[in-house]
Write a protein that holds these residues in place. Structure first.
Motif, short mmCIF file in Angstrom:
data_model
loop_
_atom_site.label_atom_id
_atom_site.label_comp_id
_atom_site.label_asym_id
_atom_site.label_seq_id
_atom_site.Cartn_x
_atom_site.Cartn_y
_atom_site.Cartn_z
N LEU A 284 0.83 -1.21 0.00
CA LEU A 284 0.00 0.00 0.00
C LEU A 284 0.86 1.26 0.00
N SER A 285 1.99 1.21 0.68
CA SER A 285 2.92 2.35 0.65
C SER A 285 3.43 2.59 -0.77
N CYS B 90 0.66 4.07 -2.82
CA CYS B 90 0.51 5.50 -2.52
C CYS B 90 1.55 6.32 -3.28
N TYR C 50 0.48 6.62 -6.86
CA TYR C 50 -0.58 7.63 -7.04
C TYR C 50 0.00 9.04 -6.95
N ILE C 51 0.98 9.25 -6.07
CA ILE C 51 1.63 10.56 -5.98
C ILE C 51 2.37 10.87 -7.28
N GLY D 175 -0.48 1.92 -9.52
CA GLY D 175 -1.10 2.18 -8.23
C GLY D 175 -2.31 1.29 -7.99
N THR E 37 -2.79 -1.80 -5.32
CA THR E 37 -3.90 -1.76 -4.37
C THR E 37 -4.68 -3.07 -4.37
N GLY F 149 -4.70 7.93 -3.89
CA GLY F 149 -3.65 8.48 -3.03
C GLY F 149 -4.11 8.68 -1.60
N ILE F 150 -5.29 9.25 -1.43
CA ILE F 150 -5.82 9.50 -0.09
C ILE F 150 -6.17 8.19 0.61
N THR G 42 -5.06 5.05 0.08
CA THR G 42 -3.91 4.22 0.45
C THR G 42 -3.09 4.86 1.57
N ALA G 43 -2.98 6.18 1.57
CA ALA G 43 -2.26 6.85 2.66
C ALA G 43 -2.97 6.61 3.99
#
Length: 332
Positions: free
Chosen positions: A21-22, A25, A28-29, A88, A92, A149-150, A152-153
């Motif tokens: 997941l990191s 993320c 996605y960034i 991403g 996920t 992004g949100i 997974t963070a």
């Protein structure tokens, strides 16, 4: 496999899911960054085209030299953006599969195939599995990959913090050994996943609405935020997700929960802190839906109210379980 092996396999699966997941993320960034490159390149292309038109309109009769455009760089940035988005999403999906394996093996590690929510660590593990699952369903139904992004963070933070309250797998305490608890928690976890997605939508709505107000000129709009749906569309989608989750949460908190409490403790309601905060959360979401549907609350006010309701939900999930003594203290 022995019980210890099942427990270790579950731990490795959850830890691996956290790492994956990191990475998701980060992907996605990277998608956000490449999106800005795409819009910047296209903006330069438009400027070059306008300069070409202006030069061609001159009356000198000379052949104008055409400024090179950035079509190639824009295409390359778009390719990188789409690749980052696919990576991403793929990561996920992999993390979700690892979490499911972690949940199942945690159940087996207890010596009996039981529901894995006997403590805060297990609540966190199952809750994030529900959040990621809800996100993937929404990606399929509403194409909300831009929320990745949100989501997974948030998942990485919760799973990371859950390690601080880790306890070994074991049998359930008698109060939790009830099929009504299974019904109660399943409904609560599904609604929790939807509430988390709704909160993420509310955050992005506020950012997008602010950007739309500050940048009315379309030519000046560049960056990831402008690839999202309009603020009005995100507002409607947030409302629909909350409208789906609220009946489930009502069933979990006000019907299945009291029935389980009656079987476990001989009373359906006892003003336990967990029960009180579950009711506060229910009232907060009821106010949001009522105001949104009947009073015409849309936009910023509705989004803020939805986030306040989610804050009460998270306090009930974390604060009450860890810091307030009550009948639910076994969750620590």
């Amino acid at each position: 496999m022995s019980l210890e092996q099942y427990a270790n396999f579950s731990n490795y699966s959850v830890a691996s899911a956290t790492v994956v997941l990191s990475l998701a993320c980060l992907a996605y960034i990277a998608e956000w960054a490449f999106t800005r490159q795409v819009t910047s390149a296209r903006r330069r292309d438009r400027a070059a085209q306008r300069a070409l038109v202006t030069t061609g309109a001159g009356d000198s009769g000379a052949t104008a030299s055409v400024a090179p455009t950035n079509d190639t760089s824009a295409a390359d940035a778009e390719y990188r953006r789409e690749l980052a988005a696919r990576i991403g999403l793929s990561l996920t999906v992999l993390a979700f599969a690892l979490l499911v394996v972690g949940v199942v093996t945690r159940s087996l590690a207890s010596g009996e195939f039981r529901a894995p929510w006997g403590n805060m660590y297990e609540f966190s593990m199952v809750g994030i599995t529900a959040v990621i699952g809800m996100f993937l369903v929404m990606v399929k139904l509403a194409d909300v990959n831009w929320l990745g992004g949100i989501v997974t963070a948030f998942a990485v933070i919760v799973l990371g913090l859950s390690m601080l309250v880790y306890v070994p797998a074991g049998p359930l305490v008698p109060a939790l050994d009830s099929y009504w608890l299974v019904i109660h928690v399943i409904a609560a976890m599904i609604s929790a996943g939807a509430f988390a997605i709704g909160a993420a939508l509310s955050v992005l709505y506020l950012v997008r609405a602010r950007a739309e107000a500050k940048t009315p000129d379309i030519d000046d709009r560049e960056g990831y935020i402008w690839r999202l749906p309009t603020a009005a569309k995100m507002d409607r989608l947030s409302y629909r997700i909350h409208a789906f989750a609220f009946p489930l949460y009502t069933f979990a908190a006000l019907i299945a929960g009291p029935i389980w409490a009656y079987h476990a403790w001989g009373r359906a309601w006892g003003w336990d802190p967990k029960e009180v905060w579950a009711f506060i959360t229910w009232v907060a979401y009821a106010c949001y839906l009522h105001a949104r549907a009947t009073a015409g609350w849309k936009g910023k006010a509705a989004a803020i109210l939805a986030l306040v309701a989610f804050a009460t939900f998270m306090f009930n999930y974390v604060g009450v379980n860890l810091f307030i003594d009550g009948m639910h203290s076994y969750a620590k």
